[in-house]
Each structure stands twice: as C-alpha cells, then as structure tokens.
Design a protein around this motif. Sequence first.
Motif, PDB file in Angstrom:
ATOM      1  N   GLN A  34       0.824  -1.201   0.000  1.00  0.00           N
ATOM      2  CA  GLN A  34       0.000   0.000   0.000  1.00  0.00           C
ATOM      3  C   GLN A  34       0.867   1.264   0.000  1.00  0.00           C
ATOM      4  N   PRO A  35       0.599   2.224  -0.901  1.00  0.00           N
ATOM      5  CA  PRO A  35       1.386   3.474  -0.903  1.00  0.00           C
ATOM      6  C   PRO A  35       1.179   4.308   0.354  1.00  0.00           C
ATOM      7  N   PHE A  36       0.076   4.056   1.096  1.00  0.00           N
ATOM      8  CA  PHE A  36      -0.185   4.844   2.296  1.00  0.00           C
ATOM      9  C   PHE A  36       0.680   4.415   3.478  1.00  0.00           C
ATOM     10  N   ASN A  37       1.371   3.281   3.373  1.00  0.00           N
ATOM     11  CA  ASN A  37       2.279   2.875   4.444  1.00  0.00           C
ATOM     12  C   ASN A  37       3.390   3.896   4.629  1.00  0.00           C
ATOM     13  N   GLY A  38       3.935   4.360   3.530  1.00  0.00           N
ATOM     14  CA  GLY A  38       4.980   5.371   3.607  1.00  0.00           C
ATOM     15  C   GLY A  38       4.473   6.680   4.184  1.00  0.00           C
ATOM     16  N   PHE A  39       3.236   7.023   3.864  1.00  0.00           N
ATOM     17  CA  PHE A  39       2.656   8.256   4.407  1.00  0.00           C
ATOM     18  C   PHE A  39       2.506   8.161   5.923  1.00  0.00           C
ATOM     19  N   ARG A  40       2.106   7.012   6.435  1.00  0.00           N
ATOM     20  CA  ARG A  40       1.940   6.852   7.879  1.00  0.00           C
ATOM     21  C   ARG A  40       3.282   6.933   8.599  1.00  0.00           C
ATOM     22  N   GLU A  45       7.044  10.095  11.911  1.00  0.00           N
ATOM     23  CA  GLU A  45       8.347  10.740  12.055  1.00  0.00           C
ATOM     24  C   GLU A  45       8.202  12.247  12.254  1.00  0.00           C
ATOM     25  N   LEU A  46       7.274  12.853  11.525  1.00  0.00           N
ATOM     26  CA  LEU A  46       7.067  14.294  11.682  1.00  0.00           C
ATOM     27  C   LEU A  46       6.549  14.616  13.083  1.00  0.00           C
ATOM     28  N   ALA A  47       5.628  13.797  13.567  1.00  0.00           N
ATOM     29  CA  ALA A  47       5.094  14.019  14.914  1.00  0.00           C
ATOM     30  C   ALA A  47       6.181  13.894  15.970  1.00  0.00           C
ATOM     31  N   SER A  48       7.129  12.975  15.772  1.00  0.00           N
ATOM     32  CA  SER A  48       8.206  12.814  16.748  1.00  0.00           C
ATOM     33  C   SER A  48       9.107  14.046  16.797  1.00  0.00           C
ATOM     34  N   LYS A  49       9.120  14.839  15.702  1.00  0.00           N
ATOM     35  CA  LYS A  49       9.952  16.040  15.661  1.00  0.00           C
ATOM     36  C   LYS A  49       9.241  17.272  16.206  1.00  0.00           C
ATOM     37  N   VAL A  50       7.938  17.382  15.983  1.00  0.00           N
ATOM     38  CA  VAL A  50       7.239  18.637  16.312  1.00  0.00           C
ATOM     39  C   VAL A  50       6.270  18.508  17.479  1.00  0.00           C
ATOM     40  N   ASN A  51       5.972  17.284  17.915  1.00  0.00           N
ATOM     41  CA  ASN A  51       5.038  17.092  19.022  1.00  0.00           C
ATOM     42  C   ASN A  51       5.809  17.012  20.332  1.00  0.00           C
ATOM     43  N   HIS A  52       5.694  18.040  21.150  1.00  0.00           N
ATOM     44  CA  HIS A  52       6.402  18.095  22.436  1.00  0.00           C
ATOM     45  C   HIS A  52       5.367  18.211  23.548  1.00  0.00           C
ATOM     46  N   SER A  53       5.195  17.127  24.292  1.00  0.00           N
ATOM     47  CA  SER A  53       4.154  17.086  25.328  1.00  0.00           C
ATOM     48  C   SER A  53       4.436  18.004  26.511  1.00  0.00           C
ATOM     49  N   ASN A  54       5.666  18.504  26.632  1.00  0.00           N
ATOM     50  CA  ASN A  54       5.995  19.393  27.740  1.00  0.00           C
ATOM     51  C   ASN A  54       5.644  20.851  27.449  1.00  0.00           C
ATOM     52  N   ARG A  55       5.165  21.122  26.246  1.00  0.00           N
ATOM     53  CA  ARG A  55       4.804  22.493  25.881  1.00  0.00           C
ATOM     54  C   ARG A  55       3.328  22.751  26.169  1.00  0.00           C
ATOM     55  N   PRO A  56       2.918  24.025  26.184  1.00  0.00           N
ATOM     56  CA  PRO A  56       1.509  24.343  26.459  1.00  0.00           C
ATOM     57  C   PRO A  56       0.568  23.656  25.469  1.00  0.00           C
ATOM     58  N   VAL A  57      -0.670  23.436  25.925  1.00  0.00           N
ATOM     59  CA  VAL A  57      -1.668  22.742  25.105  1.00  0.00           C
ATOM     60  C   VAL A  57      -1.899  23.453  23.782  1.00  0.00           C
ATOM     61  N   GLN A 184      -5.668   8.471   7.657  1.00  0.00           N
ATOM     62  CA  GLN A 184      -4.365   7.885   7.939  1.00  0.00           C
ATOM     63  C   GLN A 184      -3.649   8.638   9.055  1.00  0.00           C
ATOM     64  N   LEU A 185      -3.842   9.948   9.119  1.00  0.00           N
ATOM     65  CA  LEU A 185      -3.239  10.728  10.200  1.00  0.00           C
ATOM     66  C   LEU A 185      -3.842  10.353  11.544  1.00  0.00           C
ATOM     67  N   GLU A 186      -5.146  10.131  11.582  1.00  0.00           N
ATOM     68  CA  GLU A 186      -5.782   9.718  12.835  1.00  0.00           C
ATOM     69  C   GLU A 186      -5.266   8.358  13.286  1.00  0.00           C
ATOM     70  N   LEU A 187      -5.010   7.461  12.340  1.00  0.00           N
ATOM     71  CA  LEU A 187      -4.462   6.149  12.681  1.00  0.00           C
ATOM     72  C   LEU A 187      -3.000   6.263  13.118  1.00  0.00           C
ATOM     73  N   SER A 188      -2.268   7.199  12.528  1.00  0.00           N
ATOM     74  CA  SER A 188      -0.862   7.387  12.889  1.00  0.00           C
ATOM     75  C   SER A 188      -0.721   8.090  14.224  1.00  0.00           C
ATOM     76  N   TRP A 189      -1.668   8.973  14.542  1.00  0.00           N
ATOM     77  CA  TRP A 189      -1.647   9.716  15.805  1.00  0.00           C
ATOM     78  C   TRP A 189      -2.918   9.362  16.592  1.00  0.00           C
ATOM     79  N   PRO A 190      -2.997   8.189  17.189  1.00  0.00           N
ATOM     80  CA  PRO A 190      -4.219   7.822  17.925  1.00  0.00           C
ATOM     81  C   PRO A 190      -4.559   8.889  18.961  1.00  0.00           C
ATOM     82  N   PRO A 191      -5.714   9.536  18.857  1.00  0.00           N
ATOM     83  CA  PRO A 191      -6.015  10.685  19.715  1.00  0.00           C
ATOM     84  C   PRO A 191      -6.206  10.346  21.176  1.00  0.00           C
ATOM     85  N   TYR A 192      -6.381   9.047  21.488  1.00  0.00           N
ATOM     86  CA  TYR A 192      -6.535   8.656  22.886  1.00  0.00           C
ATOM     87  C   TYR A 192      -5.209   8.198  23.494  1.00  0.00           C
ATOM     88  N   GLN A 193      -4.137   8.151  22.694  1.00  0.00           N
ATOM     89  CA  GLN A 193      -2.816   7.862  23.251  1.00  0.00           C
ATOM     90  C   GLN A 193      -2.278   9.129  23.910  1.00  0.00           C
TER      91      GLN A 193
END
Length: 339
Positions: A34-40, A45-57, A184-193
């Motif tokens: 599936q070509p969407f595997n690479g997108f996920r 990887e992008l979320a690991s760079k820009v998502n910082h849980s220690n920053r304000p909501v 695919q973004l919702e599956l990559s970033w489970p909102p309840y995690q």
Amino acid sequence: MESLLLQNELIQQCLVLLAVITVAQVAPLPKRWQPFNGFRILATELASKVNHSNRPVSQQMTAGILATLLLVTPITLIASFLLEFAAFPWFFDFIVLYCCISDYQFTHQAKRIQIALEQNNNQQAKELLAPWVSQSTQRLSSIGLCKTTIEKTLTSPIYGSISSIVFFTVGGASTVIAVHLLKQLELSWPPYQKKYINFASFISQFNRMLFFVPQWIWHCSLAIQFGQLGLKSMWVSDTQSQGLNNDYRTLHLGAKLLKVELGGPQQFLSTSTTQTLAYKQVPASDANVEKVTLAKVIAGPLPQYQHIQLAIKASQNGKFFFLSLVILLPLLWAALQTV
C-alpha cells in the motif's frame, strides 16, 4: 446534449465504481504494498519532531494543525493537478479508488485470523493482525485478538468502500485522496494515546464530523439486517463514554447486534521502539508498553473466534446492501431519463 453528457458521465462513474469494487473484493492490494504505508511512517516521524508534550496545550494543538496541513495539502494539490490534466481520467480514478478501498479490505485477513485462533495459533494471529491496527498486538490474549479482529471487521467498511464512494460522488478522486490521508493521520496519531491527546485533537474532531454521514450509512446497513433490534441499537445514550474514540458508536452497535463485549484497553509500544515497514513486532517489556483505557460495551459474554465469522457475515451483507443501491439507483435513473 447536456443531459446526454451528464448521463454518460454518470454511467462511466458507475462502471468505474463497479470495476473497482469487484477487483478490490476479489484481489485487494496486499497491505505491504500500500502506498499509504509510507505516508503513515512520514506522519509518525514528523510528529516525533514537532510534538512536544511538555509544551503548552495551545502550542501542541497548533503543531498538530500545521503538521496536518503540511502532510495533506501538497499531496492533494499534486493529485488534483495530475487528475485534472490526465488523458484518461477514468483510469486514474480507478487506481485511486482501488488503493483506498483495498486499504480497508480486512475480510480476507479476518478469516485467516479466525482460522489461526481456531487452531490455537495465537502468534500467527498476532502477526496477521499487526499491519491493520495502530496498537501493539504482541501482548493480546486470544480474547483480545477476537475483540480487535471483530472491531476492525465492523469499522473498516466505513473508511473503505462507503467513504470512498460517498466522497468520490461528491468531489471526485482528489477528494477521496484528501479524506483518506486525513484518516491515515488519525491512525498514525491515535487521539486517545497520551502523547497525541492534544496534538491530534484537531484531526480527531475534524474526522468525527467528516465521516459522520458514511458512519451513519454504515450503521443503517448493519442495523437493517437485525430488524427492530438493530434500529434500537443505533442510538447511544451514554455520549460521555465515547471520549476520543471515533469508532465508539460502531463498536456499541456491533456489540449489541452480536451480543458480545467489545472495546476496552489498548496497548501501544513506546517511542523507544523504532517503526519500520516490517510488521513483525518484537515482544516488548512492560516499561516499553503504554496501556490506554477505553470504554467497554458490555452486551454479552467475551467474544470467541466463532463470533468473528458472525461479524464477517454482517459486514459482507451490509456492504452488499449499500453497494447494490449505489450501483442500481443511478443506472435506473439514467434509464428512466432515456425513456
């Protein structure tokens, strides 16, 4: 003349849909291709760079919105441009719909998982299920594997066949691509995690509205098989228990119809585990596993492997009912116009 062109376009779209549905059902594209595997992977990887849980909501939510726009907008615009100037647009429509529908053709895999569970081969069932879900499958028991397989069987058609057809009718193949990328973004970033609760809040709420109509159509397709019981089961009174799980209503309906327990906790591997295109997960220690508590729907006993077959049958009948209407009604309308 305009009426004739409109009828020809409508018939062409129906034929494309019929061909795509037939091919995707008989020979779906394997998950690993599936070509969407690479997108996920790119989204993770992008979320690991820009998502910082220690920053304000507010900063986490802003980062999530910007990441969504950065990932979805360029691909959608490029796809729209290519489709607009394609010499044979019907061919590219076929390719787009085939990839999107195949990505959620879980029925064949569910049958294989059922056979593995029937033979008490839990490890094989875990490996078969792993590419299709966001959570870790290595620590699931046979009951957990049955639950997850049933849940995936009941929810996949919403985002596969039904959403692809609905949004293709509304806006064409480019709209289908955009909608599929958002899911695919919702599956990559489970909102309840925990690490994605704020980062993925926008995409979660947006997708809840976006897929409201396809979800409602699918619920009707399921409920009509069970008569009055099914129609009563469509209504969820406890809206607070949904949380950030956009599939809660579908799980609620499925549990009531199958008379089993669905939902409950999920486990995710920690960020220390590197994600690759290989789906064979390595068992992790307790320190590397995050457990997320989700609401249960208790409508009967815990599911067994026999209930997977019931879910498959209900899913197939629901898809057949919906797809028959989609194909027959436009063709009947076009035939009446020519009389």
